[in-house]
Design an enzyme around this catalytic site. Structure first.
Site, PDB file in Angstrom:
ATOM      1  N   GLU A   4       0.831  -1.216   0.000  1.00  0.00           N
ATOM      2  CA  GLU A   4       0.000   0.000   0.000  1.00  0.00           C
ATOM      3  C   GLU A   4       0.864   1.264   0.000  1.00  0.00           C
ATOM      4  O   GLU A   4       0.639   2.210   0.750  1.00  0.00           O
ATOM      5  CB  GLU A   4      -0.970  -0.006   1.182  1.00  0.00           C
ATOM      6  CG  GLU A   4      -1.910  -1.197   1.229  1.00  0.00           C
ATOM      7  CD  GLU A   4      -2.925  -1.259   0.101  1.00  0.00           C
ATOM      8  OE1 GLU A   4      -2.990  -0.324  -0.729  1.00  0.00           O
ATOM      9  OE2 GLU A   4      -3.664  -2.251   0.044  1.00  0.00           O
ATOM     10  N   CYS A  46     -16.230   1.877 -18.705  1.00  0.00           N
ATOM     11  CA  CYS A  46     -17.271   1.656 -17.691  1.00  0.00           C
ATOM     12  C   CYS A  46     -17.077   2.528 -16.452  1.00  0.00           C
ATOM     13  O   CYS A  46     -18.030   2.764 -15.712  1.00  0.00           O
ATOM     14  CB  CYS A  46     -17.328   0.176 -17.309  1.00  0.00           C
ATOM     15  SG  CYS A  46     -17.852  -0.872 -18.686  1.00  0.00           S
TER      16      CYS A  46
END
Length: 189
Positions: free
Chosen positions: A93, A184
């Site tokens: 992360e 999308c």
């Protein structure tokens, strides 16, 4: 495919960056590489940002529930203090770390340490996330992973946020995010 360099004489360090959207397998790949290093009897230290407590406060855990012990830290400079006499440093992360993370990785590599970093390269808007662009620029090896778009089934490169909550950092899982392709991503939920 990633090929490790042949080392002669002095230890040579390098930086590997694993990037992509949420649900693309970044942490899974990080854990796989770190476990292989441990099997090779290399000394490994693993770090994650202290703010990431989604699956576990201590361990690095993938969405598929694979885990490896880690040390949660508040800032990237702590890595330099804790990564003494190691062969491999894993960082998960990385987008959540401070502005010093790319320099910390560079210093570790100069010490002869293999540095494996995983993180989101883009935020929920499709913009570069945190220090990931700097890490990608400094990386010797880059692995870009893709998820599958939940709308159309094509490759997904954006972690689409399903809520109206603003701000670049919002920790969440499948309840808040879903992988989407460029096309999308433009469609509102």
């Amino acid at each position: 495919m990633f090929i490790e360099p042949h080392i002669k004489g002095d230890k040579i360090g390098w930086i590997e960056v694993i990037c992509g959207s949420m649900f693309s397998g970044k942490t899974e790949e990080l854990i796989r590489r770190l476990k292989r290093a441990k099997i090779a009897n290399l000394k490994v230290e693993i770090f994650k940002p202290a703010i990431d407590t989604r699956y576990d406060a201590q361990d690095v855990v993938s969405h598929d529930a694979n885990a490896i012990a880690s040390t949660p830290i508040e800032n990237s400079q702590t890595i330099l203090l804790l990564a003494q006499d190691v062969d491999v440093v894993g960082i998960d992360e990385a987008q959540f770390f401070d502005d010093e993370i790319s320099e910390v990785c560079e210093k570790l590599a100069l010490r002869g340490i293999r540095v494996i970093v995983a993180g989101l390269d883009m935020d929920y808007l499709g913009n570069p996330f945190g220090q990931m662009p700097n890490l990608l620029a400094k990386a010797d090896y880059i692995t870009k992973l893709h998820a599958i778009c939940v709308v159309c089934g094509n490759i997904a490169n954006i972690s689409h946020r399903k809520t109206d909550q603003m701000g670049q950092v919002l920790l969440g899982e499948k309840d808040i995010y879903e992988p989407r392709c460029r096309k999308c991503h433009q469609i509102k939920p």
